[in-house]
Every structure is written in structure tokens, then in C-alpha cells.
Motif scaffolding. Sequence first.
Motif, short mmCIF file in Angstrom:
data_model
loop_
_atom_site.label_atom_id
_atom_site.label_comp_id
_atom_site.label_asym_id
_atom_site.label_seq_id
_atom_site.Cartn_x
_atom_site.Cartn_y
_atom_site.Cartn_z
N CYS A 90 0.85 -1.19 0.00
CA CYS A 90 0.00 0.00 0.00
C CYS A 90 0.89 1.25 0.00
N CYS B 208 0.35 3.20 3.62
CA CYS B 208 0.81 2.71 4.92
C CYS B 208 1.80 1.55 4.80
N CYS C 61 -6.02 -2.55 0.66
CA CYS C 61 -5.01 -2.58 1.73
C CYS C 61 -5.44 -3.55 2.83
N CYS D 288 -7.40 1.90 6.60
CA CYS D 288 -6.79 2.44 5.39
C CYS D 288 -7.61 1.93 4.20
N GLU E 146 -7.04 2.67 1.02
CA GLU E 146 -6.29 2.82 -0.22
C GLU E 146 -6.59 1.63 -1.13
ZN ZN Z 1 -2.82 1.04 3.52
#
Ligand code: ZN
Length: 230
Positions: A184, A187, A209, A215, A217
Amino acid sequence: MATDNPGCLGFLFRIFGITKSDKNKEEKFPYKLRDDFLSPSELSFFNILSQVIPNQFIICPKVSLQDIFFVNEKDKSSYYSYLNKISRKHVDFLICSAKTLQPVCGIELDDRSHGREDRVKRDEFVNQLFKTAKLSLIRFTNKKSYTLSEVEEKLHSIIFHHEATDIKETPIEEQFNMNQTPLCPKCQAPFVLRTVKSGSNKGKQFYGCTNFPRCREIAYINDDQIHTIK
Ligand SMILES: [Zn+2]
């Protein structure tokens, strides 16, 4: 669901004349509604802020840092130590997108106590936290009243910048080797390949993710390239 049924054990206790202590029934609830949710200066600032912030944003007062950020640490003891650093702190105001509630920037009002050694340390930590998590933080000196123009001036660049870059597609295929599990970009947790279960994109694959939902993403695959949407 609450019940008054004493259960088998309660029934036996009753036979032997043992009753529950009245102490439990008188459990204390020493809570009262605060009259100072916002101090007069915070309220004054909030009123100005409400006039400055465009409709596509909303203002959330006093938001816990734990609700804004998450600890990206696998080691259990380190995790709790990092969590403790943010769990009892809040930011004075958080500006969010009205549509998605995604945070756009934090605002801190610095009163006189911000000169104290413990406050300086706290502020440095908070500054670093926002910077690391890539969320803007704006500080204003706390005072009795504010003018529209001074608040607008400080917020303008951030709000304007956010409006201009609200939805941006950034191909980052150069960061990924299609033969390896991609990480990711936000993170650095491993991405996992998922399949859209419903809707017009049903059956399409994308990377999500492993820290989801903290998160969100995602990356999608198009023309053998992996793209993320910011
Ligand atoms: Zn992430």
C-alpha cells in the motif's frame, strides 16, 4: 437484552436465603452535561470558521486523535505504547469533506498554556503526527475574537488546494512489480487482490489494503498497470 431472570444460580441462592447485594442496584452514575463544550473563544472562532468554510466542507469540533489516525505497527506492546500517545488527545477543529467526511485539515487554537514546557512537547508531537500522516494542521493564536479575513487568509491555500486536487488519478505502476505482492503506498501494508462483488464493476479485480477499513487505499489494474485513486 437486560433480564430479571435470576437463572439457576440465582434460584439456588434464593433457596438458601442469599440475595444479591443492594449495592449493585445503586451503581453510581456521577455524570452531568457540561456547559462548556466549547470555551467562549473556541465558540467565537467556530462562528467565524462557519462563515469562511465553503459548503463542501464541514467543521467537527474536538475530535480525538485516535479517531483521525491509526497506529501502523504490528508489534503488540509497541502498538499500545503508540496508541496511548494519541488516545487522550484531541484536535480543536477538524475540517472534513461534507460528502465523504474524509479529514482535510486540523485546526489548533494556541492559548497561553502553549508556551509551557509540557504543552510545547505536546504540540511538537502533534505537529509531527499530522506531518507524518500527511494531514495539514493550521495553528491560530487563541484570542477573544477573530476577523473573517485573518481566518480566511490562513485557510485559503489549504482549502483551495484541496478543491483543486479533490479527485486525482495517479498512475503509480512504476512502484509495483506485477509478479510481487504490491505494498500500500499510504501505509506500506501488503495489498491483497480482491474482486468486486456487485454493481457495474462486478467481477473486476482490484488491490485493497490489508489495513482496511482504517486504510481504504485501493489500486486497480488497467492495461497491465496498477493505478491508485487519490
Ligand atoms: Zn494502507
